[in-house]
Design a protein around this motif. Structure first.
Motif: not given
Length: 122
Positions: A37-61
């Motif tokens: 996740f990331r939080q820019a100055p003055g902004k809310d935290r936002e989702f960037v990327a995620a990966i499953s426990g196995s590493g076989l599945s990813e998702t991105y903003a």
């Protein structure tokens, strides 16, 4: 309990690349989906990327898809976020998070790191 420590942040020029890492404590790292996740100055935290426990599945903003790549090394209890074609609006504190489930998602994370600052200059 999982402890997360991010590293690799810094200053990079627009168009450049940077890789940030997150080291996790614990013996069952593959049981946890991981997110960035990331939080820019003055902004809310936002989702960037995620990966499953196995590493076989990813998702991105949508804002980073095609430019960022998330990976994990379960033998090293570490996840990575490779960032390319960085833009000034990517300047933010980047946080690593762990979820008590191996299924990746954009929210509902249980553990958070302290963050690492990425600054993109134009």
């Amino acid at each position: 309990q999982v402890q997360l420590v991010e590293s690799g942040g810094g200053l990079v020029q627009a168009g450049g690349s940077l890789r940030v890492s997150c080291a996790a404590s614990g013996r069952t790292f593959s049981a946890y989906a991981m997110g960035w996740f990331r939080q820019a100055p003055g902004k809310d935290r936002e989702f960037v990327a995620a990966i499953s426990g196995s590493g076989l599945s990813e998702t991105y903003a949508a804002s980073v898809k095609g430019r960022f790549a998330m990976s994990r090394d379960n033998a090293k209890n570490t996840v990575y976020l490779q960032m390319s074609s960085l833009k000034p609006e990517g300047t933010a504190v980047y946080y690593c998070a762990a979820k008590r489930s191996p299924i990746a998602s954009i929210d509902q994370y249980d553990y958070w790191g302290q963050g690492t600052l990425v600054t993109v200059s134009d």
